[in-house]
Design a protein around this motif. Structure first.
Motif, PDB file in Angstrom:
ATOM      1  N   GLN A 515      31.582  46.518  57.350  1.00 58.30           N
ATOM      2  CA  GLN A 515      32.873  44.885  57.523  1.00 58.30           C
ATOM      3  C   GLN A 515      32.077  44.065  56.747  1.00 58.30           C
ATOM      4  O   GLN A 515      30.964  43.713  57.130  1.00 58.30           O
ATOM      5  N   VAL A 516      33.319  43.147  56.426  1.00 58.52           N
ATOM      6  CA  VAL A 516      32.615  41.956  55.297  1.00 58.52           C
ATOM      7  C   VAL A 516      33.279  40.853  55.644  1.00 58.52           C
ATOM      8  O   VAL A 516      34.713  41.465  56.201  1.00 58.52           O
ATOM      9  N   PRO A 517      33.202  39.366  55.773  1.00 59.12           N
ATOM     10  CA  PRO A 517      34.291  37.977  56.200  1.00 59.12           C
ATOM     11  C   PRO A 517      34.654  38.449  55.403  1.00 59.12           C
ATOM     12  O   PRO A 517      35.011  38.967  54.463  1.00 59.12           O
ATOM     13  N   ASP A 518      35.966  38.278  55.293  1.00 60.12           N
ATOM     14  CA  ASP A 518      37.272  36.932  54.290  1.00 60.12           C
ATOM     15  C   ASP A 518      37.092  36.481  53.910  1.00 60.12           C
ATOM     16  O   ASP A 518      36.319  35.572  53.941  1.00 60.12           O
ATOM     17  N   ARG A 519      37.407  37.609  52.742  1.00 60.09           N
ATOM     18  CA  ARG A 519      36.494  36.538  50.946  1.00 60.09           C
ATOM     19  C   ARG A 519      36.443  35.299  50.790  1.00 60.09           C
ATOM     20  O   ARG A 519      35.634  34.522  50.825  1.00 60.09           O
ATOM     21  N   ALA A 520      38.079  35.331  51.293  1.00 66.21           N
ATOM     22  CA  ALA A 520      38.997  33.682  50.918  1.00 66.21           C
ATOM     23  C   ALA A 520      37.481  32.619  51.092  1.00 66.21           C
ATOM     24  O   ALA A 520      37.577  31.453  51.402  1.00 66.21           O
ATOM     25  N   ASP A 521      37.381  33.260  53.013  1.00 66.32           N
ATOM     26  CA  ASP A 521      37.093  32.411  53.895  1.00 66.32           C
ATOM     27  C   ASP A 521      35.471  31.760  53.582  1.00 66.32           C
ATOM     28  O   ASP A 521      34.941  30.704  53.958  1.00 66.32           O
ATOM     29  N   TRP A 522      35.111  32.616  53.230  1.00 66.53           N
ATOM     30  CA  TRP A 522      33.495  32.370  52.950  1.00 66.53           C
ATOM     31  C   TRP A 522      33.729  31.977  51.326  1.00 66.53           C
ATOM     32  O   TRP A 522      32.325  30.925  51.739  1.00 66.53           O
ATOM     33  N   CYS A 523      34.602  31.823  50.254  1.00 71.99           N
ATOM     34  CA  CYS A 523      34.281  31.494  49.184  1.00 71.99           C
ATOM     35  C   CYS A 523      34.817  29.817  49.272  1.00 71.99           C
ATOM     36  O   CYS A 523      34.040  29.620  49.063  1.00 71.99           O
ATOM     37  N   VAL A 524      35.601  29.309  50.802  1.00 70.63           N
ATOM     38  CA  VAL A 524      35.202  28.069  50.907  1.00 70.63           C
ATOM     39  C   VAL A 524      34.107  27.454  51.330  1.00 70.63           C
ATOM     40  O   VAL A 524      33.950  26.348  51.037  1.00 70.63           O
ATOM     41  N   GLN A 525      33.127  28.807  52.233  1.00 70.71           N
ATOM     42  CA  GLN A 525      31.712  28.223  52.539  1.00 70.71           C
ATOM     43  C   GLN A 525      31.340  27.407  52.207  1.00 70.71           C
ATOM     44  O   GLN A 525      30.244  26.844  51.858  1.00 70.71           O
TER      45      GLN A 525
END
Length: 869
Positions: A515-525
């Motif tokens: 499982q990996v977190p949502d890529r877009a949210d992670w990139c915003v972070q």
């Protein structure tokens, strides 16, 4: 003389009389002798006559109105009864005397089974029924679990509905109100930094400062989203860093200190310049013992590969960590060998010295090297076994660093013990493996320090001894793996290093494999982490308007006033200390929303600040490292300067807040001044219960176990009297003992106790809730008159109860056992459940609001409570 006209209540003639009707003498006689009997007879006669259409309609309307009135009275009586029951003020069953009038007048006495629907106070008239109020009410109700007793399980009562309806998102170990708001903020930021389409692009012209900044933000975000390109590049971004580290370290294989100094210094300085930790850490902050505004050099222990010391003693975790490092070393060696073969084929006539990489790699040598007896062809350990051996040595090296480091409770809770100014020359001599003048020259500080402040008097000596007893290849592998662990998340998900690092994270936080977190949210972070104040400029323009700053600031200043008032009534604080504490509270600098100085927030200043960050499309890791390098340069430029009073340590979109002791300031980014913590349109009992607790928490930090040791100028000194300090210490110990009795599940069927000493400062900070309550109460009348205490539809709770409910609901959180264990070992904050129930345990006003019976879990006897304020 004319007779007096009869009163209207005796008049029998209708306003419109029927001409066909003639009153007989007998009727007149009966009317004159008995008005009541005549009325009954009149009604009887009417009922015997046929009703006309109008009469029928009027009769039906009368019956309907009578039924509606009865229903309304019943509903109102039920609501009043429930409200009284909820607030513990249900009126007792009463004996009611009623007088019944009949032809024979009698008095009857009855005892009804339920109280009459007579309110004890006027019905509320200021109930907000707008769509926003209905949504807010529904949100609060939806989070509750009313089957729970708030006096026994307040956390579950306040949050049970939320816990039932929410799940931890894929790829995470925890999720709660803070994370939920952070996710919402990221959605806003995402819309701001997503590249504009061609149809909406601005016309061609000289870019403004904001355009320049947005271009960099969008470039960094786009490079993060391009997963296909990241996979194609493989380990190349990591290789670029490893190559430089190994070149600087130069593959030294001896243990001689003199031969280590320059290579080790260069390699460590390079990593630190990219924001990658290792061996130790330097920070720039005020000299709290002399001048808190004089930015000075501080020496810290490093972060570790594992979250806490305890993990190095647990075989299962240690084995997984060794596997992770072995995978990293194998992946790097395999790619190095492949590159060497390609380059050798391309440069067959080139001398070996010109072939990349220009060092022996892997560090364990070739499989077919001569053995000690000079015999060839005898197979040695294969490269995988050698990598595992080296990984095991690296983990043992880190374990030694962990044992040499301070315990976190000492690092966080003992500002006197961690303030040790030392001549720089003396410090440098204690760690001869590093050439510190050479190290500092890498960052080009404007002022070379003559003094360094040590947080530990023993760590530098211990580090020197550890280095002296460790083979250079182990130290080199340590530096390489530190770089790999830092850069791994920025690589493509198909790379071995990313996968090895992710497996470690999954184990430590209890995340389901794969499982990996949502890529877009992670990139915003990642964009926020790298360029947070650039993001913040656009975030506050989008979200932080109207009266948010003024109303948020009022909550804070009201709490400061309530705190100062409470100082007058503390039996453990004498007058001298109380006066000094009030002066410190007055001197606290309050920052709300975002930096105010044009020098830090204008479009030009933001663009200039990030001018050194070089953003290239599709090179995500390099972009992040460029931002980190820029941050390091700016950090070191502060050495020897005066503190900038407008500087912030958190960017505006962050969901957090902090107290900075040397600057004596409390800071609240715009990111947390949003629901479920704050809204400028909320009733005040909600605003003071939710955001008020955040504000009171940070204020109370100025007077907690560590904060109280800094005076109003941020200087470290004993400014309370001995008697007051002893009184505080007694209550601090009480709170530490209270929280040490709380436990969590370790995920293996056992229990782990909260560290009451580690969490002491944060637990004391949470006691500030009582100041938020008092601040709300002190402004209640004025707020009520201004319409600021309006009620919400469908909430059958008192305003006092809703204050505490609002507090409890900001700490809603689901967390996996492994993540909870990591938090207990490393986080100075207690688990959220105990931040709620541990706090109200010590607040009698809570038990009073919910009418808790004596000796309920959250209404303990006074002798068991730890009351500071």
């Amino acid at each position: 003389m004319a007779e007096a006209r009869p009163s209207t209540d005796e008049e029998t003639a209708p306003l419109l009389q029927d001409p066909d009707h003639a009153r007989t003498e007998s009727e007149t006689t009966r009317h004159d002798s008995s008005p009541f009997q005549n009325f009954l007879e009149h009604v009887t006669s009417i009922t015997k006559e046929p009703l006309n259409a109008l009469s029928k309609v009027l009769l039906v309307l009368a019956i309907v109105l009578l039924l509606l009135t009865s229903i309304f009275i019943g509903l109102f009586a039920g609501a009043q009864h429930k409200l009284k029951e909820r607030s513990g003020k249900v009126p007792p069953t009463e004996t009611v005397t009623t007088t019944v009038v009949s032809t024979a007048t009698t008095t009857q006495v009855g005892t009804p089974t339920a109280p009459l629907p007579v309110p004890t106070r006027p019905p509320p008239v200021n109930i907000c029924t707008t769509a926003d109020c209905v949504k807010l009410s529904a949100s609060i109700l939806g989070k509750l679990d009313e089957s729970q007793d708030p006096c026994e399980n307040f956390y579950e009562f306040a949050n049970g509905g939320w816990l039932e309806s929410h799940e931890i998102p894929a790829g995470r170990g925890t999720f709660g109100s803070f994370e939920s708001l952070a996710q919402e903020n990221k959605r806003i930021v995402r819309k701001l930094i997503e590249p504009a389409s061609e149809s909406t692009a601005a016309p061609s012209q000289a870019p403004s400062y904001d355009d320049q900044t947005l271009k960099k933000l969008r470039g960094l975000y786009t490079s993060c989203l391009n997963e296909e390109h990241l996979d194609d590049r493989g380990h190349e971004p990591l290789f670029e860093v490893v190559k430089i580290v190994r070149t600087l370290f130069s593959g030294n294989s001896t243990n001689t200190t003199a031969e280590w100094t320059v290579p080790l210094t260069g390699a460590v300085a390079y990593l630190h310049s990219r924001g990658i930790g290792g061996l130790f850490n330097f920070e720039i902050d005020g000299d709290v013992g002399v001048d808190p505004n004089a930015m000075s050099l501080w020496f810290f222990q490093p972060d570790l590969g594992l979250p806490a010391k305890e993990y190095y003693k647990e075989k299962d975790i240690r084995d997984i960590y060794e596997d992770t490092l072995a995978c990293i070393l194998i992946a790097l060696s395999d790619e190095t060998e492949q590159k060497s073969q390609v380059l050798n084929m391309q440069t067959q006539t080139t001398e070996t010295a010109n072939v990349w990489p220009p060092w022996p790699w892997p560090p364990w040598g070739d499989d077919d090297d001569d053995d000690d007896d000079g015999k060839k062809g005898e197979k040695k350990k294969n490269s995988t076994e050698r990598a595992r051996d080296l990984a095991r040595d690296v983990v043992e090296f880190e374990h030694k660093l962990a044992e040499a480091s301070l315990d976190l409770e000492d690092l966080y809770q003992d500002p006197i013990g961690t303030y040790n100014p030392t001549p720089f020359s003396e410090f440098a001599a204690s760690l001869p493996q590093l050439d510190f003048p050479l190290y500092l020259s890498s960052f080009a500080p404007r002022n070379f320090p003559t003094t360094v402040i040590l947080t530990s008097t023993t760590y530098a000596h211990s580090l020197s001894a550890i280095l002296s007893s460790t083979q250079s290849k182990v130290v080199e592998a340590y530096l390489v793996t530190r770089a790999a662990l830092a850069i791994a998340p920025m690589l493509g998900m198909k790379t071995e290093v990313w996968q090895a690092h992710r497996a470690l994270i999954e184990t430590l936080q209890g995340i389901k494999k794969g499982q990996v977190p949502d890529r877009a949210d992670w990139c915003v972070q990642q964009v926020e982490n790298a360029m947070g104040f650039a993001v913040g400029r656009f975030f506050v323009q989008e979200t932080f308007g109207g009266e948010s700053r003024r109303k948020g600031t009022k909550v804070i200043t009201d709490i400061i006033d309530a705190f100062k008032e409470s100082l007058k009534h503390l039996e453990w604080m004498d007058e001298k200390s109380g006066k000094a504490a009030a002066e410190k509270a007055d001197a606290i600098r309050v920052k709300v929303g975002f930096p105010l100085s044009p020098d830090t927030t204008s479009a030009r200043s933001i663009a200039v600040y990030y001018n050194a960050v070089h953003i290239h499309n599709n090179t995500f890791a390099e972009n992040v490292l460029s931002a980190s390098t820029s941050d390091q340069i700016k950090k070191w430029q502060q050495l020897g300067k005066r503190r900038n009073p407008e500087s912030w340590e958190m960017y505006p979109s962050m969901v957090n807040a902090y107290f900075n002791p040397p600057a004596n300031e409390i800071v609240f980014p715009a990111g947390i001044l949003r629901p479920p913590f704050f809204s400028q349109d909320w009733p005040m009992y909600l605003a003071y219960g939710s955001f008020g607790h955040v504000a009171a928490h940070e204020l109370t930090h100025a007077f907690d176990s560590a904060g109280r040791l800094y005076n109003q100028e941020g200087k470290l000194e004993q400014w309370w009297t001995n008697a007051t300090s002893e009184g505080f210490k007694t209550r601090q110990d009480c709170i530490a003992k209270q929280y040490s009795n709380y436990t969590i599940d370790d995920g293996k069927g056992g229990k782990v106790h909260v560290n009451g000493n580690l969490t002491s400062g944060e637990n004391i900070g949470d006691t500030g809730l009582i100041q938020a309550y008092r601040a709300w109460k002190s402004q209640f009348s004025a707020s009520l008159n201004d319409g600021g205490e309006y009620l919400l539809p469908g909430l059958d709770y008192t305003q006092e109860q809703l204050f505490f409910i609002a507090f409890g609901q900001i700490w809603a959180q689901k967390i996996k056992p492994q993540a909870a264990l990591q938090r207990v070992r490393t986080d100075p904050h207690s688990p959220n459940k105990y931040r709620v129930e541990g706090t109200v345990f010590n607040i009698p006003e809570f038990a009073k609001a919910f009418n808790c019976p004596n000796n309920a879990k959250l209404n303990p006897p006074p002798e068991k409570q730890c009351i500071l304020w």
